[in-house]
Design a protein around this motif. Sequence first.
Motif, PDB file in Angstrom:
ATOM      1  N   LEU A   1       6.657 -10.615   1.373  1.00 54.40           N
ATOM      2  CA  LEU A   1       5.372 -10.582   0.696  1.00 54.40           C
ATOM      3  C   LEU A   1       4.617  -9.350   1.194  1.00 54.40           C
ATOM      4  O   LEU A   1       4.422  -9.193   2.400  1.00 54.40           O
ATOM      5  N   ILE A   2       4.236  -8.485   0.254  1.00 54.74           N
ATOM      6  CA  ILE A   2       3.488  -7.273   0.608  1.00 54.74           C
ATOM      7  C   ILE A   2       2.033  -7.497   0.238  1.00 54.74           C
ATOM      8  O   ILE A   2       1.719  -7.819  -0.911  1.00 54.74           O
ATOM      9  N   PHE A   3       1.146  -7.284   1.193  1.00 54.20           N
ATOM     10  CA  PHE A   3      -0.265  -7.559   0.999  1.00 54.20           C
ATOM     11  C   PHE A   3      -1.066  -6.281   0.775  1.00 54.20           C
ATOM     12  O   PHE A   3      -0.735  -5.211   1.307  1.00 54.20           O
ATOM     13  N   GLY A   4      -2.137  -6.442   0.024  1.00 55.78           N
ATOM     14  CA  GLY A   4      -3.145  -5.410  -0.032  1.00 55.78           C
ATOM     15  C   GLY A   4      -3.995  -5.440   1.228  1.00 55.78           C
ATOM     16  O   GLY A   4      -3.835  -6.321   2.079  1.00 55.78           O
ATOM     17  N   ALA A   5      -4.905  -4.485   1.334  1.00 53.44           N
ATOM     18  CA  ALA A   5      -5.727  -4.363   2.544  1.00 53.44           C
ATOM     19  C   ALA A   5      -6.833  -5.403   2.614  1.00 53.44           C
ATOM     20  O   ALA A   5      -7.475  -5.548   3.649  1.00 53.44           O
ATOM     21  N   GLY A   6      -7.070  -6.096   1.509  1.00 49.76           N
ATOM     22  CA  GLY A   6      -8.070  -7.150   1.513  1.00 49.76           C
ATOM     23  C   GLY A   6      -9.415  -6.687   0.996  1.00 49.76           C
ATOM     24  O   GLY A   6      -9.768  -5.497   1.065  1.00 49.76           O
TER      25      GLY A   6
END
Lengths: 115, 114
Positions: free
Chosen positions: B102-107
């Motif tokens: 799972l690759i996340f954005g910076a939020g």
Amino acid sequence: GAGVSQSPSNKVTEKGKDVELRCDPISGHTALYWYRQSLGQGLEFLIYFQGNSAPDKSGLPSDRFSAERTGGSVSTLTIQRTQQEDSAVYLCASSVGLTNTGELFFGEGSRLTVL
Amino acid sequence: AQSVTQPDIHITVSEGASLELRCNYSYGATPYLFWYVQSPGQGLQLLLKYFSGDTLVQGIKGFEAEFKRSQSSFNLRKPSVHWSDAAEYFCAVFLSGGYNKLIFGAGTRLAVHP
């Protein structure tokens, strides 16, 4: 417990010391992930375990970082010779395995502070 | 390379106002897309997910998100924000086909004014 359990919840250590962080995934979940969340940053993938297969270590930032998973369940993330830039929250997550469609269940994290 | 972009680092809205958090992804195949929420001092909780089918998905706490393939976007919306929605929101894309991560954005950090 029913969820992903991580310990310790907080760890303060001196630069140069080794630390171990533990993750106990949800029972029956064969996939286990470690992520790192630094202040003001998103979640950085570190390592992924799937059953008895060789782990995907592509996210480990240096050879000071290692992880193992014993008996397909509990995992330990070890950071050797800690540096101040290692200060972060280390999150563990588990899921139901290779057929999963990406839904991860996260623990509450281990906050590491390196002085 | 696969990536997730959340253009807004910090958003402030008034309680009762509508909300839209933006998310763009870069991934060659059909993605599995997620929104997670992290409340202060708590772990990440899944808000909603898109796998296939209807491009408008409903989640918990009154949130919804719309997948737009042409724009490579998966924006999160809520018609009326509550003070308890103040939290950090992460968009994520699941890389399947051997990657299984799972690759996340910076939020995006959401603040809610009374």
